[in-house]
Design an enzyme around this catalytic site. Structure first.
Site, PDB file in Angstrom:
ATOM      1  N   LYS A 266      -0.791   2.255 -41.720  1.00 44.51           N
ATOM      2  CA  LYS A 266      -1.261   3.222 -42.862  1.00 44.51           C
ATOM      3  C   LYS A 266      -0.750   2.478 -44.123  1.00 44.51           C
ATOM      4  O   LYS A 266       0.350   1.954 -44.385  1.00 44.51           O
ATOM      5  CB  LYS A 266      -0.954   4.519 -42.810  1.00 44.51           C
ATOM      6  CG  LYS A 266      -1.741   5.216 -41.595  1.00 44.51           C
ATOM      7  CD  LYS A 266      -1.220   6.613 -41.473  1.00 44.51           C
ATOM      8  CE  LYS A 266      -1.588   7.420 -42.622  1.00 44.51           C
ATOM      9  NZ  LYS A 266      -3.111   7.760 -42.810  1.00 44.51           N
TER      10      LYS A 266
ATOM     11  N   THR B  45       0.177   3.740 -47.055  1.00 39.46           N
ATOM     12  CA  THR B  45       1.301   4.467 -47.571  1.00 39.46           C
ATOM     13  C   THR B  45       2.599   4.004 -46.879  1.00 39.46           C
ATOM     14  O   THR B  45       3.427   3.870 -47.864  1.00 39.46           O
ATOM     15  CB  THR B  45       1.257   6.089 -47.085  1.00 39.46           C
ATOM     16  OG1 THR B  45       0.011   6.872 -47.420  1.00 39.46           O
ATOM     17  CG2 THR B  45       2.412   6.781 -47.702  1.00 39.46           C
ATOM     18  N   TYR B  46       2.841   3.598 -45.693  1.00 33.04           N
ATOM     19  CA  TYR B  46       4.005   3.015 -45.429  1.00 33.04           C
ATOM     20  C   TYR B  46       4.178   1.626 -45.935  1.00 33.04           C
ATOM     21  O   TYR B  46       5.186   1.164 -46.373  1.00 33.04           O
ATOM     22  CB  TYR B  46       4.288   3.144 -43.866  1.00 33.04           C
ATOM     23  CG  TYR B  46       4.842   4.374 -43.233  1.00 33.04           C
ATOM     24  CD1 TYR B  46       5.956   4.879 -43.749  1.00 33.04           C
ATOM     25  CD2 TYR B  46       4.125   5.362 -42.499  1.00 33.04           C
ATOM     26  CE1 TYR B  46       6.428   6.128 -43.409  1.00 33.04           C
ATOM     27  CE2 TYR B  46       4.503   6.543 -42.144  1.00 33.04           C
ATOM     28  CZ  TYR B  46       5.887   6.900 -42.668  1.00 33.04           C
ATOM     29  OH  TYR B  46       6.182   8.079 -41.914  1.00 33.04           O
ATOM     30  N   ALA B  47       3.086   0.921 -45.743  1.00 38.46           N
ATOM     31  CA  ALA B  47       2.797  -0.419 -46.412  1.00 38.46           C
ATOM     32  C   ALA B  47       3.523  -0.702 -47.585  1.00 38.46           C
ATOM     33  O   ALA B  47       4.048  -1.692 -48.163  1.00 38.46           O
ATOM     34  CB  ALA B  47       1.669  -1.100 -45.914  1.00 38.46           C
TER      35      ALA B  47
ATOM     36  N   LEU C  70       4.348   2.325 -30.291  1.00 39.57           N
ATOM     37  CA  LEU C  70       4.350   1.724 -31.804  1.00 39.57           C
ATOM     38  C   LEU C  70       5.357   0.826 -32.266  1.00 39.57           C
ATOM     39  O   LEU C  70       6.689   1.562 -32.178  1.00 39.57           O
ATOM     40  CB  LEU C  70       3.613   2.609 -32.718  1.00 39.57           C
ATOM     41  CG  LEU C  70       2.576   3.525 -32.245  1.00 39.57           C
ATOM     42  CD1 LEU C  70       2.313   4.716 -33.101  1.00 39.57           C
ATOM     43  CD2 LEU C  70       1.337   2.319 -32.615  1.00 39.57           C
ATOM     44  N   GLU C  71       5.324  -0.262 -32.846  1.00 39.75           N
ATOM     45  CA  GLU C  71       6.462  -0.667 -33.688  1.00 39.75           C
ATOM     46  C   GLU C  71       6.343  -0.848 -35.054  1.00 39.75           C
ATOM     47  O   GLU C  71       5.207  -1.132 -35.507  1.00 39.75           O
ATOM     48  CB  GLU C  71       6.478  -2.265 -32.875  1.00 39.75           C
ATOM     49  CG  GLU C  71       7.559  -2.943 -33.592  1.00 39.75           C
ATOM     50  CD  GLU C  71       7.488  -4.079 -34.915  1.00 39.75           C
ATOM     51  OE1 GLU C  71       8.083  -4.149 -35.497  1.00 39.75           O
ATOM     52  OE2 GLU C  71       6.261  -4.466 -34.922  1.00 39.75           O
TER      53      GLU C  71
ATOM     54  N   GLN D 199      -3.827   4.122 -38.204  1.00 31.81           N
ATOM     55  CA  GLN D 199      -5.097   4.550 -37.777  1.00 31.81           C
ATOM     56  C   GLN D 199      -5.865   3.761 -36.602  1.00 31.81           C
ATOM     57  O   GLN D 199      -5.528   2.845 -36.584  1.00 31.81           O
ATOM     58  CB  GLN D 199      -5.977   4.419 -38.988  1.00 31.81           C
ATOM     59  CG  GLN D 199      -7.238   4.982 -38.870  1.00 31.81           C
ATOM     60  CD  GLN D 199      -8.053   4.621 -40.145  1.00 31.81           C
ATOM     61  OE1 GLN D 199      -8.426   3.785 -40.493  1.00 31.81           O
ATOM     62  NE2 GLN D 199      -8.836   5.779 -40.635  1.00 31.81           N
TER      63      GLN D 199
ATOM     64  N   TYR E   7      -8.934  -2.255 -18.117  1.00 35.64           N
ATOM     65  CA  TYR E   7      -7.647  -2.135 -17.973  1.00 35.64           C
ATOM     66  C   TYR E   7      -7.025  -1.483 -16.898  1.00 35.64           C
ATOM     67  O   TYR E   7      -6.298  -1.653 -16.117  1.00 35.64           O
ATOM     68  CB  TYR E   7      -6.792  -1.533 -19.318  1.00 35.64           C
ATOM     69  CG  TYR E   7      -5.581  -1.718 -19.364  1.00 35.64           C
ATOM     70  CD1 TYR E   7      -5.083  -2.851 -20.202  1.00 35.64           C
ATOM     71  CD2 TYR E   7      -4.576  -0.848 -18.827  1.00 35.64           C
ATOM     72  CE1 TYR E   7      -3.588  -3.345 -20.254  1.00 35.64           C
ATOM     73  CE2 TYR E   7      -3.170  -1.024 -19.092  1.00 35.64           C
ATOM     74  CZ  TYR E   7      -2.700  -2.328 -19.550  1.00 35.64           C
ATOM     75  OH  TYR E   7      -1.411  -2.413 -19.587  1.00 35.64           O
TER      76      TYR E   7
ATOM     77  N   LYS F   1      -0.114  -3.004 -16.696  1.00 42.39           N
ATOM     78  CA  LYS F   1       1.146  -2.447 -16.598  1.00 42.39           C
ATOM     79  C   LYS F   1       1.761  -1.450 -17.284  1.00 42.39           C
ATOM     80  O   LYS F   1       2.569  -0.884 -17.278  1.00 42.39           O
ATOM     81  CB  LYS F   1       2.278  -3.898 -16.667  1.00 42.39           C
ATOM     82  CG  LYS F   1       2.258  -4.584 -17.990  1.00 42.39           C
ATOM     83  CD  LYS F   1       3.026  -5.824 -18.090  1.00 42.39           C
ATOM     84  CE  LYS F   1       2.468  -6.400 -19.410  1.00 42.39           C
ATOM     85  NZ  LYS F   1       3.170  -7.643 -19.510  1.00 42.39           N
TER      86      LYS F   1
END
Length: 189
Positions: free
Chosen positions: A113, A115-117, A138-139, A158, A171, A177
């Site tokens: 997003k 906003t964080y970037a 998520l990282e 998003q 998958y 895995k």
């Protein structure tokens, strides 16, 4: 002009809503929630996932190596809270609040997003393959020399959904895995 019901390409809000009602996203927020929070929920061409209260904060306290074939538990600190501080030039792992079940003919891409970037927190671009299901791990990297704050229960990435023809092997079919993962899942070989 496209016709409602068209099957291929990027998927709009009404399609995402229909799929969510069939179990693709649980829990599902039908509207974009924006008041006083970093937005989450349904948007025009995507769905903004929220971070859960579980975090793995990476720190170089014990001079370990970040190895995808064998991550040393001393590389991170487990933390639970509504907010997390990411140390300068470090990163955290989180998981989505939402549990996702991908249709066999759809690929989703999780993108960060803005906003964080805008404060230097960047999300790794993550694909959710056809037939995959689970909590999304998520990282988030803090690219700045300052501590950075993130919020649980608010939007962090998003998902954008792309529909195509069903692949020969999903998958699920290949017993991936990370199939059915719950919580934050560390790298597996």
């Amino acid at each position: 002009m496209s016709v409602k019901g068209s099957s291929l390409g990027i998927k709009p809000d009404w399609w995402i809503r229909e799929q969510a009602r069939n179990g693709m996203i649980e829990p599902f927020e039908e509207n974009l929630v924006r008041e006083g929070v970093i937005s989450y929920g349904l948007s025009s061409f995507g769905y903004d996932l929220r971070a859960a209260r579980e975090w793995k904060i990476f720190a170089n306290v014990f001079h370990t190596v970040a190895d995808p074939k064998g991550l040393d538990p001393k590389s991170f600190v487990d933390y639970e809270g509504d907010q997390v501080i990411i140390p300068p030039n470090s990163f955290v792992l989180a998981r989505s609040v939402e549990y996702i079940r991908m249709p066999d003919d759809v690929l989703a891409i999780a993108i960060g997003k803005s906003t964080y970037a805008r404060v230097g927190v960047v999300a790794n671009i993550t694909p959710l393959e056809p037939g995959w299901e689970g909590h999304v791990t998520l990282e988030f990297s803090n690219t700045t020399p300052l501590p950075a704050k993130m919020y649980a229960g608010e939007g962090v990435v998003q998902l954008v959904f792309f529909q195509g023809e069903r692949p020969e092997t999903t998958y699920r079919d290949r017993k991936g895995k990370y199939q059915g993962q719950r919580g934050i899942t560390l790298p597996k070989i």
